[in-house]
Motif scaffolding. Structure first.
Motif, PDB file in Angstrom:
ATOM      1  N   ASP A 182       6.521   1.104 -11.906  1.00  0.00           N
ATOM      2  CA  ASP A 182       7.052   0.189 -10.887  1.00  0.00           C
ATOM      3  C   ASP A 182       6.381   0.503  -9.549  1.00  0.00           C
ATOM      4  O   ASP A 182       7.052   0.833  -8.574  1.00  0.00           O
ATOM      5  CB  ASP A 182       8.577   0.357 -10.796  1.00  0.00           C
ATOM      6  CG  ASP A 182       9.211  -0.653  -9.847  1.00  0.00           C
ATOM      7  OD1 ASP A 182       8.561  -1.685  -9.590  1.00  0.00           O
ATOM      8  OD2 ASP A 182      10.326  -0.400  -9.367  1.00  0.00           O
ATOM      9  N   MET A 183       5.056   0.394  -9.492  1.00  0.00           N
ATOM     10  CA  MET A 183       4.309   0.875  -8.334  1.00  0.00           C
ATOM     11  C   MET A 183       4.229  -0.134  -7.191  1.00  0.00           C
ATOM     12  O   MET A 183       3.630   0.153  -6.158  1.00  0.00           O
ATOM     13  CB  MET A 183       2.906   1.307  -8.765  1.00  0.00           C
ATOM     14  CG  MET A 183       2.925   2.398  -9.817  1.00  0.00           C
ATOM     15  SD  MET A 183       1.301   3.090 -10.198  1.00  0.00           S
ATOM     16  CE  MET A 183       1.058   4.201  -8.816  1.00  0.00           C
ATOM     17  N   SER A 241       0.830  -1.207   0.000  1.00  0.00           N
ATOM     18  CA  SER A 241       0.000   0.000   0.000  1.00  0.00           C
ATOM     19  C   SER A 241       0.866   1.259   0.000  1.00  0.00           C
ATOM     20  O   SER A 241       0.663   2.173  -0.799  1.00  0.00           O
ATOM     21  CB  SER A 241      -0.936   0.001   1.220  1.00  0.00           C
ATOM     22  OG  SER A 241      -1.711   1.181   1.253  1.00  0.00           O
ATOM     23  N   SER A 242       1.850   1.307   0.894  1.00  0.00           N
ATOM     24  CA  SER A 242       2.738   2.475   0.916  1.00  0.00           C
ATOM     25  C   SER A 242       3.603   2.518  -0.341  1.00  0.00           C
ATOM     26  O   SER A 242       4.004   3.602  -0.789  1.00  0.00           O
ATOM     27  CB  SER A 242       3.618   2.470   2.171  1.00  0.00           C
ATOM     28  OG  SER A 242       4.397   1.296   2.258  1.00  0.00           O
ATOM     29  N   ARG A 270      10.702   1.819  -2.142  1.00  0.00           N
ATOM     30  CA  ARG A 270      10.735   3.200  -2.622  1.00  0.00           C
ATOM     31  C   ARG A 270      10.460   4.212  -1.508  1.00  0.00           C
ATOM     32  O   ARG A 270      11.143   5.235  -1.407  1.00  0.00           O
ATOM     33  CB  ARG A 270       9.744   3.380  -3.770  1.00  0.00           C
ATOM     34  CG  ARG A 270       9.683   4.838  -4.284  1.00  0.00           C
ATOM     35  CD  ARG A 270       8.978   4.952  -5.606  1.00  0.00           C
ATOM     36  NE  ARG A 270       9.819   4.442  -6.694  1.00  0.00           N
ATOM     37  CZ  ARG A 270       9.462   3.500  -7.549  1.00  0.00           C
ATOM     38  NH1 ARG A 270       8.265   2.949  -7.451  1.00  0.00           N
ATOM     39  NH2 ARG A 270      10.275   3.104  -8.493  1.00  0.00           N
ATOM     40  N   PHE A 271       9.462   3.953  -0.682  1.00  0.00           N
ATOM     41  CA  PHE A 271       9.148   4.911   0.380  1.00  0.00           C
ATOM     42  C   PHE A 271      10.335   5.077   1.317  1.00  0.00           C
ATOM     43  O   PHE A 271      10.733   6.204   1.643  1.00  0.00           O
ATOM     44  CB  PHE A 271       7.920   4.471   1.175  1.00  0.00           C
ATOM     45  CG  PHE A 271       7.720   5.269   2.436  1.00  0.00           C
ATOM     46  CD1 PHE A 271       7.341   6.599   2.383  1.00  0.00           C
ATOM     47  CD2 PHE A 271       7.952   4.699   3.681  1.00  0.00           C
ATOM     48  CE1 PHE A 271       7.185   7.354   3.544  1.00  0.00           C
ATOM     49  CE2 PHE A 271       7.801   5.437   4.845  1.00  0.00           C
ATOM     50  CZ  PHE A 271       7.409   6.764   4.770  1.00  0.00           C
ATOM     51  N   LEU A 272      10.929   3.962   1.743  1.00  0.00           N
ATOM     52  CA  LEU A 272      12.036   4.038   2.700  1.00  0.00           C
ATOM     53  C   LEU A 272      13.273   4.674   2.082  1.00  0.00           C
ATOM     54  O   LEU A 272      13.849   5.615   2.637  1.00  0.00           O
ATOM     55  CB  LEU A 272      12.368   2.640   3.216  1.00  0.00           C
ATOM     56  CG  LEU A 272      11.267   1.921   4.004  1.00  0.00           C
ATOM     57  CD1 LEU A 272      11.705   0.504   4.356  1.00  0.00           C
ATOM     58  CD2 LEU A 272      10.910   2.684   5.270  1.00  0.00           C
ATOM     59  N   TYR A 273      13.684   4.193   0.914  1.00  0.00           N
ATOM     60  CA  TYR A 273      14.974   4.592   0.358  1.00  0.00           C
ATOM     61  C   TYR A 273      14.916   5.862  -0.487  1.00  0.00           C
ATOM     62  O   TYR A 273      15.953   6.513  -0.690  1.00  0.00           O
ATOM     63  CB  TYR A 273      15.566   3.442  -0.460  1.00  0.00           C
ATOM     64  CG  TYR A 273      15.990   2.276   0.398  1.00  0.00           C
ATOM     65  CD1 TYR A 273      17.235   2.248   1.001  1.00  0.00           C
ATOM     66  CD2 TYR A 273      15.121   1.219   0.640  1.00  0.00           C
ATOM     67  CE1 TYR A 273      17.626   1.184   1.810  1.00  0.00           C
ATOM     68  CE2 TYR A 273      15.491   0.149   1.451  1.00  0.00           C
ATOM     69  CZ  TYR A 273      16.743   0.137   2.028  1.00  0.00           C
ATOM     70  OH  TYR A 273      17.121  -0.918   2.835  1.00  0.00           O
ATOM     71  N   SER A 274      13.710   6.214  -0.980  1.00  0.00           N
ATOM     72  CA  SER A 274      13.619   7.419  -1.808  1.00  0.00           C
ATOM     73  C   SER A 274      12.938   8.578  -1.099  1.00  0.00           C
ATOM     74  O   SER A 274      13.113   9.725  -1.492  1.00  0.00           O
ATOM     75  CB  SER A 274      12.851   7.113  -3.105  1.00  0.00           C
ATOM     76  OG  SER A 274      13.554   6.176  -3.894  1.00  0.00           O
ATOM     77  N   ILE A 289       2.709   6.470   4.752  1.00  0.00           N
ATOM     78  CA  ILE A 289       2.411   5.628   5.921  1.00  0.00           C
ATOM     79  C   ILE A 289       1.540   6.346   6.945  1.00  0.00           C
ATOM     80  O   ILE A 289       1.250   5.790   8.000  1.00  0.00           O
ATOM     81  CB  ILE A 289       3.697   5.097   6.607  1.00  0.00           C
ATOM     82  CG1 ILE A 289       4.539   6.241   7.172  1.00  0.00           C
ATOM     83  CG2 ILE A 289       4.480   4.222   5.656  1.00  0.00           C
ATOM     84  CD1 ILE A 289       5.652   5.742   8.111  1.00  0.00           C
ATOM     85  N   ARG A 290       1.123   7.574   6.605  1.00  0.00           N
ATOM     86  CA  ARG A 290       0.265   8.308   7.550  1.00  0.00           C
ATOM     87  C   ARG A 290      -1.067   7.602   7.742  1.00  0.00           C
ATOM     88  O   ARG A 290      -1.619   7.573   8.833  1.00  0.00           O
ATOM     89  CB  ARG A 290       0.051   9.741   7.050  1.00  0.00           C
ATOM     90  CG  ARG A 290      -0.705  10.633   8.020  1.00  0.00           C
ATOM     91  CD  ARG A 290      -0.567  12.091   7.619  1.00  0.00           C
ATOM     92  NE  ARG A 290       0.820  12.509   7.698  1.00  0.00           N
ATOM     93  CZ  ARG A 290       1.293  13.619   7.123  1.00  0.00           C
ATOM     94  NH1 ARG A 290       0.510  14.372   6.380  1.00  0.00           N
ATOM     95  NH2 ARG A 290       2.570  13.935   7.253  1.00  0.00           N
ATOM     96  N   GLY A 291      -1.580   6.999   6.688  1.00  0.00           N
ATOM     97  CA  GLY A 291      -2.856   6.309   6.780  1.00  0.00           C
ATOM     98  C   GLY A 291      -2.724   4.819   7.065  1.00  0.00           C
ATOM     99  O   GLY A 291      -3.731   4.115   7.149  1.00  0.00           O
ATOM    100  N   GLU A 292      -1.499   4.344   7.189  1.00  0.00           N
ATOM    101  CA  GLU A 292      -1.270   2.931   7.523  1.00  0.00           C
ATOM    102  C   GLU A 292      -1.121   2.805   9.033  1.00  0.00           C
ATOM    103  O   GLU A 292      -0.371   3.563   9.649  1.00  0.00           O
ATOM    104  CB  GLU A 292      -0.025   2.405   6.808  1.00  0.00           C
ATOM    105  CG  GLU A 292      -0.052   2.586   5.299  1.00  0.00           C
ATOM    106  CD  GLU A 292      -1.222   1.875   4.625  1.00  0.00           C
ATOM    107  OE1 GLU A 292      -1.725   0.896   5.188  1.00  0.00           O
ATOM    108  OE2 GLU A 292      -1.621   2.314   3.522  1.00  0.00           O
ATOM    109  N   THR A 293      -1.815   1.844   9.619  1.00  0.00           N
ATOM    110  CA  THR A 293      -1.881   1.788  11.077  1.00  0.00           C
ATOM    111  C   THR A 293      -1.480   0.422  11.624  1.00  0.00           C
ATOM    112  O   THR A 293      -1.465  -0.580  10.909  1.00  0.00           O
ATOM    113  CB  THR A 293      -3.301   2.105  11.564  1.00  0.00           C
ATOM    114  OG1 THR A 293      -4.202   1.087  11.092  1.00  0.00           O
ATOM    115  CG2 THR A 293      -3.768   3.466  11.081  1.00  0.00           C
ATOM    116  N   VAL A 294      -1.174   0.422  12.922  1.00  0.00           N
ATOM    117  CA  VAL A 294      -0.940  -0.811  13.676  1.00  0.00           C
ATOM    118  C   VAL A 294      -1.919  -0.814  14.847  1.00  0.00           C
ATOM    119  O   VAL A 294      -1.992   0.169  15.595  1.00  0.00           O
ATOM    120  CB  VAL A 294       0.503  -0.916  14.192  1.00  0.00           C
ATOM    121  CG1 VAL A 294       0.707  -2.246  14.921  1.00  0.00           C
ATOM    122  CG2 VAL A 294       1.509  -0.766  13.060  1.00  0.00           C
TER     123      VAL A 294
END
Length: 291
Positions: free
Chosen positions: A64-65, A50-51, A70-74, A85-90
């Motif tokens: 390349d979606m 998702s992220s 990509r989120f972490l390294y770019s 990751i604002r909308g991704e939850t635990v």
């Protein structure tokens, strides 16, 4: 920590909770992970797809979606938006947690979409948690009897409603299990930073938030280790080191003197380690001073 198993069927409750965690989460495919008193029931971006999709859209990388790095390294490494990751939850389940720790966690409202704490009104407490900082544990024995009396008053004698009787509870009573859900951004930037990475949080709170972080690491060690590298406890030391260097105008000779080594030895030492152990050294927190 002392559970009042003589007046609360704690084992029965725990068996039922475990049974329905399996029914409602494990059998539905969620990667449930426990560390200490905290269980991560559901991580919405467990596979990071998702992220990955959101980060790719943000950066215009349409070919390349499904790139989960990509989120972490770019983005994280470049200091860009944490929107993916604002909308991704635990979703966390807390068991055997004292009221003071609950109070510390419930202060976080931004990035916390879910809070289920039925024990705040009608449910009975499960016991008493001795403060980590307590120097005389025997002084707290009477608190257990106070809790027993509240349970008898409300549930056995039915002389008062629990909503009223709870006013007689000691501050450190153990809450019945409760849920809190946080966005991943709120966890790494706020909850973990303020209660774990920075010094000063109360002992029991540090233990519980450490359980939260370790549960996240079990779900996705690569993501959370990467985020810790950019937001972890060393960041406060970096800031301290940079402020001190700018304010004092230290030379390498001054740093060597603080490290109690010769200038020649300092020239051969890793500069990062040298700075962290000298100008980056943090003062003890209030709780450390008390101990």
């Amino acid at each position: 920590m002392k559970f009042l198993t003589d007046v609360v069927p704690v084992d029965e409750h725990l068996n039922n909770i475990e049974k329905f965690i399996n029914v409602c989460y494990v059998e539905e495919g969620w990667n449930v992970q426990q560390h200490g008193r905290v269980i991560a029931l559901r991580s919405t971006d467990e596979s990071r797809l998702s992220s990955a999709f959101k980060a790719s859209l943000y950066l215009g990388k349409y070919n390349d979606m499904a790139n989960t790095n990509r989120f972490l390294y770019s983005m994280v490494s470049a200091g860009h938006s944490y929107e993916p990751i604002r909308g991704e939850t635990v979703l966390f389940l807390f068991i055997g947690i004292g009221k003071p720790v609950y109070d510390h966690l419930v202060t976080y409202t931004v990035g916390r979409p879910t809070r289920i704490a039925g024990g705040q009104r009608a449910n009975v407490p499960w016991g008493f948690e001795l403060p980590v900082e307590a120097k005389n544990p025997d002084e707290y024995a009477e608190e257990l009897e106070r809790i027993r009396n509240v349970i008898r008053l409300a549930k056995q004698d039915r002389a008062e409603q629990m909503q009223a009787a709870r006013a007689k509870l000691p501050v450190g009573y153990i809450m019945p299990p409760f849920l809190m859900e946080f966005s991943e951004e709120a966890l790494i930037k706020t909850v973990f930073r303020q209660r774990l990475f920075e010094k000063g949080a109360q002992g029991a709170t540090v233990e519980v938030v450490s359980d939260m972080l370790n549960a996240c690491l079990k779900v996705d060690p690569d993501k959370w280790n990467f985020l810790i590298d950019y937001h972890g406890p060393h960041i406060a030391q970096w800031e301290k080191a940079m402020r001190t260097l700018r304010k004092e105008g230290y030379t390498l000779g001054h740093i060597a003197q603080q490290a109690e080594v010769s200038l020649e030895e300092a020239l051969e030492m890793p500069l990062y380690d040298l700075l962290i152990r000298t100008v980056g050294k943090l003062p003890p927190s209030m709780w450390e001073k008390m101990r």
